[in-house]
Design a protein around this motif. Sequence first.
Motif, PDB file in Angstrom:
ATOM      1  N   TRP A   3     -20.493   5.373  -7.517  1.00 51.96           N
ATOM      2  CA  TRP A   3     -20.102   4.134  -8.206  1.00 51.96           C
ATOM      3  C   TRP A   3     -18.583   3.989  -8.329  1.00 51.96           C
ATOM      4  CZ3 TRP A   3     -23.783   0.620  -9.995  1.00 51.96           C
ATOM      5  CH2 TRP A   3     -25.111   1.064  -9.986  1.00 51.96           C
ATOM      6  N   ILE A   4     -18.081   2.778  -8.050  1.00 52.09           N
ATOM      7  CA  ILE A   4     -16.637   2.553  -8.056  1.00 52.09           C
ATOM      8  C   ILE A   4     -16.267   1.357  -8.935  1.00 52.09           C
ATOM      9  CG2 ILE A   4     -16.756   1.138  -5.944  1.00 52.09           C
ATOM     10  CD1 ILE A   4     -13.960   2.330  -5.226  1.00 52.09           C
ATOM     11  N   ASP A   5     -15.145   1.484  -9.617  1.00 49.94           N
ATOM     12  CA  ASP A   5     -14.569   0.397 -10.405  1.00 49.94           C
ATOM     13  C   ASP A   5     -13.945  -0.611  -9.441  1.00 49.94           C
ATOM     14  OD1 ASP A   5     -13.233  -1.234 -12.190  1.00 49.94           O
ATOM     15  OD2 ASP A   5     -12.019   0.361 -13.075  1.00 49.94           O
ATOM     16  N   THR A   6     -14.231  -1.894  -9.623  1.00 49.09           N
ATOM     17  CA  THR A   6     -13.664  -2.896  -8.727  1.00 49.09           C
ATOM     18  C   THR A   6     -12.140  -2.973  -8.836  1.00 49.09           C
ATOM     19  OG1 THR A   6     -14.212  -4.587 -10.387  1.00 49.09           O
ATOM     20  CG2 THR A   6     -15.736  -4.312  -8.532  1.00 49.09           C
ATOM     21  N   GLU A   7     -11.569  -2.515  -9.934  1.00 45.31           N
ATOM     22  CA  GLU A   7     -10.113  -2.419 -10.019  1.00 45.31           C
ATOM     23  C   GLU A   7      -9.574  -1.460  -8.949  1.00 45.31           C
ATOM     24  OE1 GLU A   7      -7.980  -4.014 -11.873  1.00 45.31           O
ATOM     25  OE2 GLU A   7      -9.088  -4.825 -13.579  1.00 45.31           O
ATOM     26  N   ASP A   8     -10.297  -0.388  -8.688  1.00 46.62           N
ATOM     27  CA  ASP A   8      -9.875   0.570  -7.672  1.00 46.62           C
ATOM     28  C   ASP A   8     -10.038   0.006  -6.268  1.00 46.62           C
ATOM     29  OD1 ASP A   8      -9.068   2.690  -9.390  1.00 46.62           O
ATOM     30  OD2 ASP A   8     -11.164   3.192  -9.743  1.00 46.62           O
ATOM     31  N   ILE A   9     -11.061  -0.824  -6.070  1.00 48.10           N
ATOM     32  CA  ILE A   9     -11.199  -1.499  -4.783  1.00 48.10           C
ATOM     33  C   ILE A   9     -10.016  -2.436  -4.566  1.00 48.10           C
ATOM     34  CG2 ILE A   9     -12.626  -3.006  -3.364  1.00 48.10           C
ATOM     35  CD1 ILE A   9     -15.050  -2.098  -5.009  1.00 48.10           C
ATOM     36  N   ALA A  10      -9.683  -3.198  -5.600  1.00 52.78           N
ATOM     37  CA  ALA A  10      -8.575  -4.149  -5.497  1.00 52.78           C
ATOM     38  C   ALA A  10      -7.246  -3.436  -5.240  1.00 52.78           C
ATOM     39  CB  ALA A  10      -8.489  -4.990  -6.769  1.00 52.78           C
ATOM     40  N   ARG A  11      -7.004  -2.330  -5.937  1.00 50.41           N
ATOM     41  CA  ARG A  11      -5.767  -1.574  -5.704  1.00 50.41           C
ATOM     42  C   ARG A  11      -5.695  -1.085  -4.267  1.00 50.41           C
ATOM     43  NH1 ARG A  11      -4.736   2.981  -7.648  1.00 50.41           N
ATOM     44  NH2 ARG A  11      -6.835   3.641  -8.282  1.00 50.41           N
ATOM     45  N   SER A  12      -6.835  -0.606  -3.761  1.00 52.03           N
ATOM     46  CA  SER A  12      -6.880  -0.110  -2.386  1.00 52.03           C
ATOM     47  C   SER A  12      -6.654  -1.244  -1.395  1.00 52.03           C
ATOM     48  CB  SER A  12      -8.225   0.566  -2.117  1.00 52.03           C
ATOM     49  OG  SER A  12      -8.439   1.649  -2.997  1.00 52.03           O
ATOM     50  N   ALA A  13      -7.321  -2.380  -1.626  1.00 53.96           N
ATOM     51  CA  ALA A  13      -7.163  -3.518  -0.724  1.00 53.96           C
ATOM     52  C   ALA A  13      -5.717  -3.996  -0.690  1.00 53.96           C
ATOM     53  CB  ALA A  13      -8.092  -4.649  -1.156  1.00 53.96           C
ATOM     54  N   ALA A  14      -5.078  -4.078  -1.854  1.00 54.63           N
ATOM     55  CA  ALA A  14      -3.699  -4.547  -1.913  1.00 54.63           C
ATOM     56  C   ALA A  14      -2.771  -3.615  -1.145  1.00 54.63           C
ATOM     57  CB  ALA A  14      -3.252  -4.673  -3.366  1.00 54.63           C
ATOM     58  N   ARG A  15      -2.991  -2.316  -1.260  1.00 57.24           N
ATOM     59  CA  ARG A  15      -2.152  -1.358  -0.533  1.00 57.24           C
ATOM     60  C   ARG A  15      -2.357  -1.484   0.966  1.00 57.24           C
ATOM     61  NH1 ARG A  15       2.091   0.592  -3.481  1.00 57.24           N
ATOM     62  NH2 ARG A  15       1.377   1.130  -5.575  1.00 57.24           N
ATOM     63  N   VAL A  16      -3.609  -1.611   1.387  1.00 60.76           N
ATOM     64  CA  VAL A  16      -3.903  -1.738   2.817  1.00 60.76           C
ATOM     65  C   VAL A  16      -3.288  -3.014   3.379  1.00 60.76           C
ATOM     66  CG1 VAL A  16      -5.780  -2.133   4.476  1.00 60.76           C
ATOM     67  CG2 VAL A  16      -5.978  -0.311   2.789  1.00 60.76           C
ATOM     68  N   LEU A  17      -3.342  -4.085   2.599  1.00 61.37           N
ATOM     69  CA  LEU A  17      -2.811  -5.367   3.057  1.00 61.37           C
ATOM     70  C   LEU A  17      -1.293  -5.383   3.167  1.00 61.37           C
ATOM     71  CD1 LEU A  17      -5.157  -7.634   0.941  1.00 61.37           C
ATOM     72  CD2 LEU A  17      -4.896  -7.832   3.423  1.00 61.37           C
ATOM     73  N   THR A  18      -0.627  -4.520   2.442  1.00 61.24           N
ATOM     74  CA  THR A  18       0.833  -4.595   2.359  1.00 61.24           C
ATOM     75  C   THR A  18       1.553  -3.393   2.958  1.00 61.24           C
ATOM     76  OG1 THR A  18       0.764  -3.648   0.119  1.00 61.24           O
ATOM     77  CG2 THR A  18       0.771  -6.049   0.307  1.00 61.24           C
ATOM     78  N   SER A  19       0.836  -2.471   3.545  1.00 64.79           N
ATOM     79  CA  SER A  19       1.480  -1.302   4.141  1.00 64.79           C
ATOM     80  C   SER A  19       0.911  -1.050   5.530  1.00 64.79           C
ATOM     81  CB  SER A  19       1.291  -0.068   3.256  1.00 64.79           C
ATOM     82  OG  SER A  19      -0.084   0.231   3.080  1.00 64.79           O
ATOM     83  N   ASP A  20       1.658  -0.310   6.313  1.00 62.12           N
ATOM     84  CA  ASP A  20       1.243  -0.005   7.676  1.00 62.12           C
ATOM     85  C   ASP A  20       0.465   1.312   7.714  1.00 62.12           C
ATOM     86  OD1 ASP A  20       2.524  -2.301   8.658  1.00 62.12           O
ATOM     87  OD2 ASP A  20       4.449  -1.242   8.759  1.00 62.12           O
TER      88      ASP A  20
END
Length: 290
Positions: free
Chosen positions: A168-185
């Motif tokens: 089980w995962i907190d959607t805040e952690d999904i969002a943090r991960s998505a934001a990092r992936v979207l903004t870094s190489d």
Amino acid sequence: MSEIVAVTGVTGDVGGKTLDELRRMGVPVRAVVRRPEQVTALRARGIDARRADLDDAAALTAALDGVVRFFLVTPVSPQQAEQGAVGVRAAQRAGVRRIVHLSGGDAAEHSPMPWASAAWHTDRSVRDSGLAWTILHPSSFMTNVIPSAPAIRRGWFPHTAGRGVIGWIDTEDIARSAARVLTSDGHDGTEPVLTGPDLLDARGVAAALAAGLGRPLRALHLPSRVYAGVLRLSGVPAWQAEGLRQQFGRVVRHGLDGVDVMSDDVLRITGAAPRGLADWARAHRDDLLG
């Protein structure tokens, strides 16, 4: 970062939290929404918002004009697979360079859950798009516990998963991960698996919720058809209730399609460990206990 990042699904859980995270990071972000009143509300908050339906390739292509990176979040619906395909085609036509898809940890071609099958088909379109891509595979959302709040208030956690386990995962952690992936190489061509810190069966979920809420709670196993009936009584559409019955009564119960996998990808991507269910319950006490 000056490249525009577009996000769909911003009126939902993960999409909305990712939008907020990107804004906190100072990233130029564009919200793509379906209704004019949503555009108005977002623009009142100073957010670049464009109106487009995921069923309308031309409108979505126009909404993505000038966008470099695109977070594709499709709502769970009978049209999800078709909307995912439209999202990919629009990104190609608009000249988007990188697409990140919110898939699922249980995405599978022949899954009995329509959303897991839809995610698999969109994943395939993303891989074949010719764009730089990343596919996120999150485990089951902790927020999915909230509909059980009436039973939790009575001391029960209803389920139909047997001894099956989920990270089980907190959607805040999904969002943090998505934001990092979207903004870094460094994420192109990768498929991170996003989980919380623990694999929990229903008894483990009940124990974690009890610890976070500070009150006794017991897991209550229901036959899968009874579980689906309870969902129907709570207003869940028939097709979705059947999918959830299959998800927990078959896929999770028997550990199919990778639902019982653990990963440290959240920590690797964000530099911070994901939140556990007890801490999440403590933070969402009002949602669960009223």
